[in-house]
Motif scaffolding. Structure first.
Motif, short mmCIF file in Angstrom:
data_model
loop_
_atom_site.label_atom_id
_atom_site.label_comp_id
_atom_site.label_asym_id
_atom_site.label_seq_id
_atom_site.Cartn_x
_atom_site.Cartn_y
_atom_site.Cartn_z
N UNK A 130 15.67 5.76 -4.61
CA UNK A 130 15.03 7.01 -4.18
C UNK A 130 14.50 6.90 -2.75
N UNK A 131 14.08 5.70 -2.35
CA UNK A 131 13.62 5.48 -0.98
C UNK A 131 14.80 5.50 -0.02
N UNK A 189 0.86 -1.18 0.00
CA UNK A 189 0.00 0.00 0.00
C UNK A 189 0.89 1.23 0.00
N UNK A 190 0.30 2.37 -0.31
CA UNK A 190 1.02 3.64 -0.34
C UNK A 190 0.59 4.48 0.86
N UNK A 191 1.56 4.98 1.61
CA UNK A 191 1.27 5.85 2.74
C UNK A 191 1.70 7.28 2.41
N UNK A 192 0.94 8.24 2.90
CA UNK A 192 1.28 9.65 2.74
C UNK A 192 1.49 10.28 4.10
N UNK A 240 10.03 2.98 -2.84
CA UNK A 240 9.55 1.66 -2.42
C UNK A 240 10.41 1.10 -1.30
N UNK A 241 9.74 0.66 -0.23
CA UNK A 241 10.39 -0.03 0.88
C UNK A 241 9.80 -1.42 0.99
N UNK A 242 10.64 -2.44 0.83
CA UNK A 242 10.23 -3.84 0.97
C UNK A 242 10.61 -4.31 2.36
N UNK A 268 5.25 7.17 0.11
CA UNK A 268 6.12 6.04 -0.21
C UNK A 268 5.29 4.77 -0.23
N UNK A 269 5.77 3.80 -0.96
CA UNK A 269 5.08 2.52 -1.10
C UNK A 269 5.73 1.52 -0.15
#
Length: 343
Positions: free
Chosen positions: A266-267, A162-165, A212-214, A173-174
């Protein structure tokens, strides 16, 4: 009025005074400059179906203690998001944790992402589990819940995104949370390798932001094939970056890092630290799992694509191919997958 203010001050001081703290031998991760903290945790089969063979608790007393222990740890770590795996696959399970975290914090600030999943068992009496998100609703806005592996019934809810703002900066970021196949049933890594390939390809989709953060229990160490597939796709392991000796799991005396926090370029620029918190492997009295949780500190900044999106609310993003390269088009402007403008 003065009396009520004094009583309020005493109440706040009392809550701070009696707030849980870890034992002295458990080092607290330091994250200077972090405006957001994302905690990842394998909960070790957090189920309230006590009849399931894989349930960690067999009665409500045990379940409540486990819930309270998690709440103490996550609130102590100042979690803004908690990404969890091995929780019961239904809509209700995270409500217990959210209630406990709000009680521990002293305000109603936490909520969870609803996924409308349904609980069931396999023929072997295995209770199905999933991943899920708890977040600070006063600091963050959640996006739409997606599965990055929708065609695999057993892992549809174990590979989610999911994407958080962040409300304060409007930066997005995702977050991708995952629980790959265990080694006990995938000795040669075939399933985990396939899951890594599926995840890499799925995250090429625009889920709302290029950062993106995994995270998750990927059941593999850094040098194993499935993790290297993520590395080769441009994701760097953040815990290893900040601590080469980091570990999250103790298997028969062997300390291993099988839980991961991996970021694209970028993350990564917005991460100020990532460390395990050895509250479980150390045997502390709030142990709730066989895995340590871990925390990633973020200091969010927008990319070029965020600025365009803010200035033109009507613009819609779409993925296009140009000269064999995947790009994001916003209006008449083009950006690469890192959110940088392409001239």
């Amino acid at each position: 009025m003065k009396k009520s203010l004094s009583l309020f001050a005493i109440l706040v001081f009392s809550l701070q005074l009696f707030a849980w703290t870890p034992p002295s031998y458990v080092e607290t991760p330091q994250l200077p400059g972090a405006t957001l903290r994302v905690v990842g945790a394998n909960t070790r089969n957090y189920l309230y179906d006590f009849t399931a063979d894989n349930a960690d608790c067999q009665d409500m007393d045990c379940f409540n203690r486990k819930t309270e222990n998690m709440a103490k740890v996550f609130v102590y770590l100042q979690a803004d998001i908690v990404a969890l795996c091995e929780i019961q696959q239904d809509n209700e399970i995270l409500g217990y944790l959210v209630q406990a975290m709000n009680k521990e914090y002293g305000e109603n600030v936490y909520d969870f992402v609803m996924d409308n999943s349904k609980y069931s068992k396999s023929g072997s009496n295995y209770g199905y589990i999933k991943c899920g998100f708890v977040y600070r609703k006063d600091k963050l806005t959640k996006g739409t819940w997606y599965s990055t592996n929708p065609n695999d019934t057993g892992f549809r809810t174990r590979m989610i995104v999911t994407c958080f703002t962040e409300k304060a900066t409007n930066s997005k970021f995702v977050l991708s949370m995952n629980h790959f196949q265990a080694k006990t049933s995938d000795l040669d890594g075939t399933k985990r390798n396939a899951q890594a390939n599926i995840l890499v390809n799925a995250l090429k989709t625009n889920y709302g932001d290029p950062d993106i953060l995994i995270m998750g229990d990927l059941n593999a160490e850094l040098d194993e094939d499935c993790i290297q597939k993520l590395v080769n796709a441009g994701y760097a392991d953040q815990m290893y970056k900040y601590d080469h000796s980091a570990y999250t799991y103790n298997f028969k005396g062997s300390y291993q890092m099988i839980d991961h926090a991996m970021a694209n370029s970028s993350m990564e620029k917005q991460i100020v630290g990532a460390y395990p918190f050895h509250i479980c492997t150390s045997g502390a009295n709030v142990k709730y799992s066989d895995h340590d949780c871990y925390v990633v500190g973020l200091s969010m900044v927008g990319t070029a694509i965020d600025k365009v999106y803010e200035s033109d609310s009507k613009a819609e993003r779409q993925l296009i191919y140009r000269n064999g390269v995947l790009l994001i088009q916003v209006g008449d402007q083009l950006f690469d997958l890192m959110g940088r403008k392409v001239e």
